[in-house]
Structures are given as structure tokens and as C-alpha cells.
Motif scaffolding. Sequence first.
Motif, PDB file in Angstrom:
ATOM      1  N   GLU A  39       0.808  -1.221   0.000  1.00 32.44           N
ATOM      2  CA  GLU A  39       0.000   0.000   0.000  1.00 32.44           C
ATOM      3  C   GLU A  39       0.844   1.275   0.000  1.00 32.44           C
ATOM      4  O   GLU A  39       0.386   2.320  -0.433  1.00 32.44           O
ATOM      5  CB  GLU A  39      -0.940  -0.004   1.212  1.00 32.44           C
ATOM      6  CG  GLU A  39      -1.955  -1.124   1.172  1.00 32.44           C
ATOM      7  CD  GLU A  39      -2.766  -1.225   2.445  1.00 32.44           C
ATOM      8  OE1 GLU A  39      -2.570  -0.419   3.382  1.00 32.44           O
ATOM      9  OE2 GLU A  39      -3.622  -2.132   2.510  1.00 32.44           O
ATOM     10  N   CYS A  40       2.066   1.188   0.478  1.00 33.23           N
ATOM     11  CA  CYS A  40       2.957   2.347   0.548  1.00 33.23           C
ATOM     12  C   CYS A  40       3.288   2.815  -0.869  1.00 33.23           C
ATOM     13  O   CYS A  40       3.665   2.015  -1.730  1.00 33.23           O
ATOM     14  CB  CYS A  40       4.231   1.969   1.296  1.00 33.23           C
ATOM     15  SG  CYS A  40       5.470   3.284   1.395  1.00 33.23           S
ATOM     16  N   ILE A  41       3.151   4.117  -1.096  1.00 42.93           N
ATOM     17  CA  ILE A  41       3.442   4.671  -2.425  1.00 42.93           C
ATOM     18  C   ILE A  41       4.796   5.368  -2.474  1.00 42.93           C
ATOM     19  O   ILE A  41       5.108   6.064  -3.435  1.00 42.93           O
ATOM     20  CB  ILE A  41       2.322   5.618  -2.903  1.00 42.93           C
ATOM     21  CG1 ILE A  41       2.159   6.796  -1.941  1.00 42.93           C
ATOM     22  CG2 ILE A  41       1.021   4.840  -3.102  1.00 42.93           C
ATOM     23  CD1 ILE A  41       1.246   7.903  -2.449  1.00 42.93           C
ATOM     24  N   ASP A  42       5.589   5.195  -1.438  1.00 43.65           N
ATOM     25  CA  ASP A  42       6.954   5.718  -1.407  1.00 43.65           C
ATOM     26  C   ASP A  42       7.005   7.247  -1.525  1.00 43.65           C
ATOM     27  O   ASP A  42       7.890   7.796  -2.158  1.00 43.65           O
ATOM     28  CB  ASP A  42       7.770   5.057  -2.531  1.00 43.65           C
ATOM     29  CG  ASP A  42       9.255   5.229  -2.367  1.00 43.65           C
ATOM     30  OD1 ASP A  42       9.708   5.444  -1.225  1.00 43.65           O
ATOM     31  OD2 ASP A  42       9.979   5.160  -3.378  1.00 43.65           O
ATOM     32  N   CYS A  43       6.056   7.909  -0.902  1.00 44.55           N
ATOM     33  CA  CYS A  43       6.002   9.378  -0.989  1.00 44.55           C
ATOM     34  C   CYS A  43       6.955  10.056  -0.010  1.00 44.55           C
ATOM     35  O   CYS A  43       7.258  11.237  -0.148  1.00 44.55           O
ATOM     36  CB  CYS A  43       4.581   9.873  -0.780  1.00 44.55           C
ATOM     37  SG  CYS A  43       3.988   9.697   0.915  1.00 44.55           S
ATOM     38  N   GLU A  44       7.398   9.329   1.014  1.00 45.90           N
ATOM     39  CA  GLU A  44       8.329   9.803   2.037  1.00 45.90           C
ATOM     40  C   GLU A  44       7.747  10.851   2.989  1.00 45.90           C
ATOM     41  O   GLU A  44       8.477  11.431   3.776  1.00 45.90           O
ATOM     42  CB  GLU A  44       9.631  10.315   1.420  1.00 45.90           C
ATOM     43  CG  GLU A  44      10.389   9.254   0.678  1.00 45.90           C
ATOM     44  CD  GLU A  44      11.786   9.670   0.281  1.00 45.90           C
ATOM     45  OE1 GLU A  44      12.324  10.663   0.816  1.00 45.90           O
ATOM     46  OE2 GLU A  44      12.365   8.983  -0.576  1.00 45.90           O
ATOM     47  N   ALA A  45       6.455  11.092   2.948  1.00 50.57           N
ATOM     48  CA  ALA A  45       5.842  12.085   3.839  1.00 50.57           C
ATOM     49  C   ALA A  45       6.027  11.709   5.308  1.00 50.57           C
ATOM     50  O   ALA A  45       6.174  12.576   6.167  1.00 50.57           O
ATOM     51  CB  ALA A  45       4.362  12.245   3.525  1.00 50.57           C
ATOM     52  N   CYS A  46       6.061  10.432   5.601  1.00 49.53           N
ATOM     53  CA  CYS A  46       6.162   9.962   6.976  1.00 49.53           C
ATOM     54  C   CYS A  46       7.562  10.106   7.571  1.00 49.53           C
ATOM     55  O   CYS A  46       7.713  10.257   8.777  1.00 49.53           O
ATOM     56  CB  CYS A  46       5.728   8.508   7.063  1.00 49.53           C
ATOM     57  SG  CYS A  46       6.696   7.373   6.024  1.00 49.53           S
ATOM     58  N   VAL A  47       8.570  10.041   6.745  1.00 49.92           N
ATOM     59  CA  VAL A  47       9.956  10.000   7.231  1.00 49.92           C
ATOM     60  C   VAL A  47      10.315  11.187   8.126  1.00 49.92           C
ATOM     61  O   VAL A  47      10.776  10.994   9.249  1.00 49.92           O
ATOM     62  CB  VAL A  47      10.947   9.841   6.062  1.00 49.92           C
ATOM     63  CG1 VAL A  47      12.384   9.908   6.555  1.00 49.92           C
ATOM     64  CG2 VAL A  47      10.699   8.534   5.324  1.00 49.92           C
ATOM     65  N   PRO A  48      10.112  12.429   7.684  1.00 46.84           N
ATOM     66  CA  PRO A  48      10.497  13.548   8.560  1.00 46.84           C
ATOM     67  C   PRO A  48       9.587  13.732   9.767  1.00 46.84           C
ATOM     68  O   PRO A  48       9.941  14.434  10.712  1.00 46.84           O
ATOM     69  CB  PRO A  48      10.428  14.764   7.631  1.00 46.84           C
ATOM     70  CG  PRO A  48       9.483  14.375   6.558  1.00 46.84           C
ATOM     71  CD  PRO A  48       9.653  12.891   6.388  1.00 46.84           C
ATOM     72  N   GLU A  49       8.430  13.085   9.777  1.00 45.33           N
ATOM     73  CA  GLU A  49       7.485  13.214  10.895  1.00 45.33           C
ATOM     74  C   GLU A  49       7.830  12.318  12.069  1.00 45.33           C
ATOM     75  O   GLU A  49       7.332  12.520  13.175  1.00 45.33           O
ATOM     76  CB  GLU A  49       6.062  12.910  10.416  1.00 45.33           C
ATOM     77  CG  GLU A  49       5.543  13.866   9.371  1.00 45.33           C
ATOM     78  CD  GLU A  49       5.522  15.312   9.838  1.00 45.33           C
ATOM     79  OE1 GLU A  49       5.138  15.567  10.997  1.00 45.33           O
ATOM     80  OE2 GLU A  49       5.917  16.186   9.041  1.00 45.33           O
ATOM     81  N   CYS A  50       8.667  11.324  11.864  1.00 47.88           N
ATOM     82  CA  CYS A  50       8.999  10.370  12.919  1.00 47.88           C
ATOM     83  C   CYS A  50      10.053  10.965  13.843  1.00 47.88           C
ATOM     84  O   CYS A  50      11.212  11.137  13.451  1.00 47.88           O
ATOM     85  CB  CYS A  50       9.502   9.064  12.316  1.00 47.88           C
ATOM     86  SG  CYS A  50       9.916   7.835  13.575  1.00 47.88           S
ATOM     87  N   PRO A  51       9.695  11.258  15.105  1.00 45.80           N
ATOM     88  CA  PRO A  51      10.647  11.888  16.023  1.00 45.80           C
ATOM     89  C   PRO A  51      11.801  10.987  16.461  1.00 45.80           C
ATOM     90  O   PRO A  51      12.804  11.467  16.956  1.00 45.80           O
ATOM     91  CB  PRO A  51       9.786  12.305  17.215  1.00 45.80           C
ATOM     92  CG  PRO A  51       8.584  11.461  17.136  1.00 45.80           C
ATOM     93  CD  PRO A  51       8.383  11.092  15.698  1.00 45.80           C
ATOM     94  N   VAL A  52      11.667   9.672  16.267  1.00 46.97           N
ATOM     95  CA  VAL A  52      12.746   8.765  16.662  1.00 46.97           C
ATOM     96  C   VAL A  52      13.484   8.187  15.452  1.00 46.97           C
ATOM     97  O   VAL A  52      14.307   7.280  15.588  1.00 46.97           O
ATOM     98  CB  VAL A  52      12.229   7.626  17.581  1.00 46.97           C
ATOM     99  CG1 VAL A  52      11.745   8.191  18.908  1.00 46.97           C
ATOM    100  CG2 VAL A  52      11.165   6.800  16.894  1.00 46.97           C
ATOM    101  N   GLU A  53      13.191   8.712  14.272  1.00 44.02           N
ATOM    102  CA  GLU A  53      13.849   8.298  13.024  1.00 44.02           C
ATOM    103  C   GLU A  53      13.802   6.782  12.830  1.00 44.02           C
ATOM    104  O   GLU A  53      14.821   6.131  12.591  1.00 44.02           O
ATOM    105  CB  GLU A  53      15.282   8.826  12.980  1.00 44.02           C
ATOM    106  CG  GLU A  53      15.330  10.342  13.026  1.00 44.02           C
ATOM    107  CD  GLU A  53      16.751  10.903  13.004  1.00 44.02           C
ATOM    108  OE1 GLU A  53      17.726  10.127  13.024  1.00 44.02           O
ATOM    109  OE2 GLU A  53      16.855  12.142  12.957  1.00 44.02           O
ATOM    110  N   ALA A  54      12.585   6.229  12.911  1.00 44.78           N
ATOM    111  CA  ALA A  54      12.393   4.783  12.810  1.00 44.78           C
ATOM    112  C   ALA A  54      11.993   4.317  11.418  1.00 44.78           C
ATOM    113  O   ALA A  54      11.909   3.118  11.175  1.00 44.78           O
ATOM    114  CB  ALA A  54      11.315   4.343  13.803  1.00 44.78           C
TER     115      ALA A  54
END
Length: 92
Positions: A39-54
Motif C-alpha cells: 500500500e505504501c506509495i513511497d512518498c516519504e511524507a512519513c519519514v520527517p514526521e517520525c521523532p525517533v527516526e524509525a
Amino acid sequence: MPHIVCEPCNNCKYTDCVVVCPVECFYEGETMVYIHPDECIDCEACVPECPVEAIFHEDNVPDEWNSFIELNADKSKELPVITEKKEPLAEG
């Protein structure tokens, strides 16, 4: 290629990432969230939102966390989707 939630999320479970996901591909487990690889479309929107860089692109998952690629695939198929921010375990 999808993104993968790795070890730093375990027992933290921040959900800032799920709110920005345009395709709702995050699934909630007891101690962390998982991304459904189909389901992931590889947009990367989630990456900078993760405060623990997971969250890592599948090609960039650190070797010590390679097992999380299969874990995300398996868990996301059996858990409920999460689309709203919740209180993280790290602060709960």
C-alpha cells in the motif's frame, strides 16, 4: 519500494507519521506501527514526521534491522489500520 518502520518505534509508537500518510498504509500493533508494503506509495511524507527516526526506505534499512522488512509485511496484514494521532507509549 516501500518504507519500513524499524526498531526505534518499538515501545515508543509515535503516530505523527500516520496523520500525513496519503494512502493510510499504517497499521497499529501493541508496541509499534507497521507499514503495509503493498500500500505504501513511497512518498516519504512519513519519514520527517517520525521523532525517533524509525522509518527507512526498504533499500536503506540498516542491516541489524533487516528482519523488520518481513515483520512490517506480516503484521500489517493482520492488524487494524491507524489514521489518527494517538498518545505515544514513550510519553504514556
